[in-house]
Design a protein around this motif. Sequence first.
Motif, PDB file in Angstrom:
ATOM      1  N   LEU A  46      23.709 -29.405  13.095  1.00 42.61           N
ATOM      2  CA  LEU A  46      23.507 -30.830  13.363  1.00 42.61           C
ATOM      3  C   LEU A  46      23.891 -31.669  12.155  1.00 42.61           C
ATOM      4  O   LEU A  46      24.580 -32.699  12.276  1.00 42.61           O
ATOM      5  N   ASN A  47      23.492 -31.251  10.969  1.00 37.98           N
ATOM      6  CA  ASN A  47      23.856 -31.989   9.752  1.00 37.98           C
ATOM      7  C   ASN A  47      25.353 -31.924   9.483  1.00 37.98           C
ATOM      8  O   ASN A  47      25.966 -32.906   9.041  1.00 37.98           O
ATOM      9  N   ALA A  48      25.963 -30.752   9.738  1.00 33.47           N
ATOM     10  CA  ALA A  48      27.397 -30.617   9.493  1.00 33.47           C
ATOM     11  C   ALA A  48      28.205 -31.508  10.423  1.00 33.47           C
ATOM     12  O   ALA A  48      29.192 -32.134  10.010  1.00 33.47           O
ATOM     13  N   VAL A  49      27.813 -31.566  11.700  1.00 32.83           N
ATOM     14  CA  VAL A  49      28.545 -32.404  12.652  1.00 32.83           C
ATOM     15  C   VAL A  49      28.335 -33.882  12.330  1.00 32.83           C
ATOM     16  O   VAL A  49      29.248 -34.700  12.485  1.00 32.83           O
ATOM     17  N   TYR A  50      27.138 -34.252  11.846  1.00 36.16           N
ATOM     18  CA  TYR A  50      26.890 -35.635  11.433  1.00 36.16           C
ATOM     19  C   TYR A  50      27.856 -36.074  10.343  1.00 36.16           C
ATOM     20  O   TYR A  50      28.327 -37.214  10.320  1.00 36.16           O
ATOM     21  N   SER A  51      28.165 -35.154   9.442  1.00 37.47           N
ATOM     22  CA  SER A  51      29.074 -35.506   8.345  1.00 37.47           C
ATOM     23  C   SER A  51      30.523 -35.629   8.808  1.00 37.47           C
ATOM     24  O   SER A  51      31.337 -36.254   8.125  1.00 37.47           O
ATOM     25  N   MET A  68      20.314 -36.622  16.923  1.00 34.37           N
ATOM     26  CA  MET A  68      20.948 -36.112  18.154  1.00 34.37           C
ATOM     27  C   MET A  68      22.438 -36.425  18.108  1.00 34.37           C
ATOM     28  O   MET A  68      22.845 -37.540  17.758  1.00 34.37           O
ATOM     29  N   ILE A  69      23.246 -35.438  18.441  1.00 32.90           N
ATOM     30  CA  ILE A  69      24.689 -35.616  18.413  1.00 32.90           C
ATOM     31  C   ILE A  69      25.299 -34.756  19.511  1.00 32.90           C
ATOM     32  O   ILE A  69      24.701 -33.778  19.951  1.00 32.90           O
ATOM     33  N   SER A  70      26.496 -35.147  19.954  1.00 34.59           N
ATOM     34  CA  SER A  70      27.140 -34.465  21.076  1.00 34.59           C
ATOM     35  C   SER A  70      28.514 -33.957  20.680  1.00 34.59           C
ATOM     36  O   SER A  70      29.172 -34.510  19.782  1.00 34.59           O
ATOM     37  N   PHE A  71      28.942 -32.902  21.366  1.00 36.65           N
ATOM     38  CA  PHE A  71      30.302 -32.411  21.245  1.00 36.65           C
ATOM     39  C   PHE A  71      30.758 -31.966  22.628  1.00 36.65           C
ATOM     40  O   PHE A  71      29.951 -31.761  23.538  1.00 36.65           O
ATOM     41  N   TYR A  72      32.055 -31.805  22.788  1.00 35.30           N
ATOM     42  CA  TYR A  72      32.642 -31.512  24.094  1.00 35.30           C
ATOM     43  C   TYR A  72      33.370 -30.180  24.037  1.00 35.30           C
ATOM     44  O   TYR A  72      33.934 -29.805  23.010  1.00 35.30           O
ATOM     45  N   VAL A  73      33.360 -29.502  25.182  1.00 31.99           N
ATOM     46  CA  VAL A  73      34.055 -28.217  25.317  1.00 31.99           C
ATOM     47  C   VAL A  73      35.074 -28.366  26.433  1.00 31.99           C
ATOM     48  O   VAL A  73      34.725 -28.690  27.577  1.00 31.99           O
ATOM     49  N   LEU A  74      36.336 -28.137  26.100  1.00 31.77           N
ATOM     50  CA  LEU A  74      37.438 -28.224  27.049  1.00 31.77           C
ATOM     51  C   LEU A  74      37.960 -26.822  27.304  1.00 31.77           C
ATOM     52  O   LEU A  74      38.441 -26.152  26.395  1.00 31.77           O
ATOM     53  N   ASP A  75      37.851 -26.377  28.564  1.00 30.19           N
ATOM     54  CA  ASP A  75      38.289 -25.015  28.862  1.00 30.19           C
ATOM     55  C   ASP A  75      39.761 -24.988  29.243  1.00 30.19           C
ATOM     56  O   ASP A  75      40.470 -26.009  29.191  1.00 30.19           O
ATOM     57  N   CYS A 128      19.886 -31.552  19.780  1.00 25.18           N
ATOM     58  CA  CYS A 128      18.713 -32.258  19.282  1.00 25.18           C
ATOM     59  C   CYS A 128      18.016 -31.381  18.245  1.00 25.18           C
ATOM     60  O   CYS A 128      18.409 -30.252  17.991  1.00 25.18           O
ATOM     61  N   ARG A 129      16.980 -31.911  17.662  1.00 26.28           N
ATOM     62  CA  ARG A 129      16.248 -31.145  16.664  1.00 26.28           C
ATOM     63  C   ARG A 129      15.545 -29.949  17.285  1.00 26.28           C
ATOM     64  O   ARG A 129      15.489 -28.867  16.699  1.00 26.28           O
ATOM     65  N   ASN A 130      15.025 -30.117  18.509  1.00 22.18           N
ATOM     66  CA  ASN A 130      14.209 -29.079  19.135  1.00 22.18           C
ATOM     67  C   ASN A 130      14.918 -28.323  20.260  1.00 22.18           C
ATOM     68  O   ASN A 130      14.377 -27.353  20.770  1.00 22.18           O
ATOM     69  N   PHE A 164      17.961 -20.424  17.563  1.00 20.07           N
ATOM     70  CA  PHE A 164      17.619 -20.490  16.146  1.00 20.07           C
ATOM     71  C   PHE A 164      17.583 -21.952  15.689  1.00 20.07           C
ATOM     72  O   PHE A 164      18.617 -22.628  15.616  1.00 20.07           O
ATOM     73  N   GLU A 165      16.384 -22.413  15.380  1.00 22.48           N
ATOM     74  CA  GLU A 165      16.208 -23.822  15.013  1.00 22.48           C
ATOM     75  C   GLU A 165      16.855 -24.142  13.674  1.00 22.48           C
ATOM     76  O   GLU A 165      17.492 -25.194  13.514  1.00 22.48           O
ATOM     77  N   ALA A 166      16.701 -23.250  12.693  1.00 19.39           N
ATOM     78  CA  ALA A 166      17.281 -23.517  11.376  1.00 19.39           C
ATOM     79  C   ALA A 166      18.804 -23.633  11.463  1.00 19.39           C
ATOM     80  O   ALA A 166      19.412 -24.528  10.857  1.00 19.39           O
ATOM     81  N   TYR A 167      19.415 -22.726  12.240  1.00 19.31           N
ATOM     82  CA  TYR A 167      20.873 -22.788  12.430  1.00 19.31           C
ATOM     83  C   TYR A 167      21.274 -24.066  13.158  1.00 19.31           C
ATOM     84  O   TYR A 167      22.270 -24.699  12.814  1.00 19.31           O
TER      85      TYR A 167
END
Length: 239
Positions: free
Chosen positions: A71-76, A1-8, A19-21, A63-66
């Motif tokens: 999720l993996n890209a943001v983890y890195s 699980m990872i988070s990101f922020y959106v600033l308008d 999350c995964r699901n 899309f779960e695969a996407y």
Amino acid sequence: MISFYVLDCFDSVDKFTICRNCMRKRENICTLVSPLANHSKVLKIICTDPIELNRFLLELHYFEAYRLRILNAVYSLVDGNNKLVIKLHPVRKQPIDYKWGERANRLIWERIEVDEMISWLSTLGGAFSALGDYKLECADVAGKISIQQMKLAMRIGEPSLIARCKLYLAIAMIQRYNFAGAKQMIVQIYRNEKRQYEPDSRLLKMCLGIWAKLKYEYELYQKRLNRPKEPNRHIFLRC
């Protein structure tokens, strides 16, 4: 699980958690204003417009695969207290969805034509229904017109209009001496409408009026047969 922020564009911050699901959103998070002032605590700021962001969020949601690849890209990219921020800028050119405009225009004209057809059928059906008290052939025609009205009402998808068409059909059934079928239809519509949060008073009055006609025609039918009305066969409307 990872988070990101959106600033308008109005400095309003929303937090998205991947999350995964699933993907969750938390609106109006104001704790990111101070970290944005100090870019050393922010790993990366990605700039985009609201349209591209909306497409990105929809793909994350469906899309779960996407979602797993993101999720993996943001983890890195994220480590420690660093934050990933997506900053929105105004769209340079507002897109026009011509295909949706054509579809909406077609739906509007279809609704106008269906309403007009229902009005014509109501006038024609009312005339045959009035004659149906004297000629059974007219009652048959009125019943067929009511069925056509019901098909159009189902195409529109208005429950109250569908119920009214069923009541028109019940009148034709009374004229054809199908008292049991008319009774079942009227009682069902009346009870369903009474259970609504805001019942349609006009529809309820229609049910009561047609129910009075049903009782009257039933009594005349019993008299024509020269048969006394049995107590256990008396029909009544239970609210």
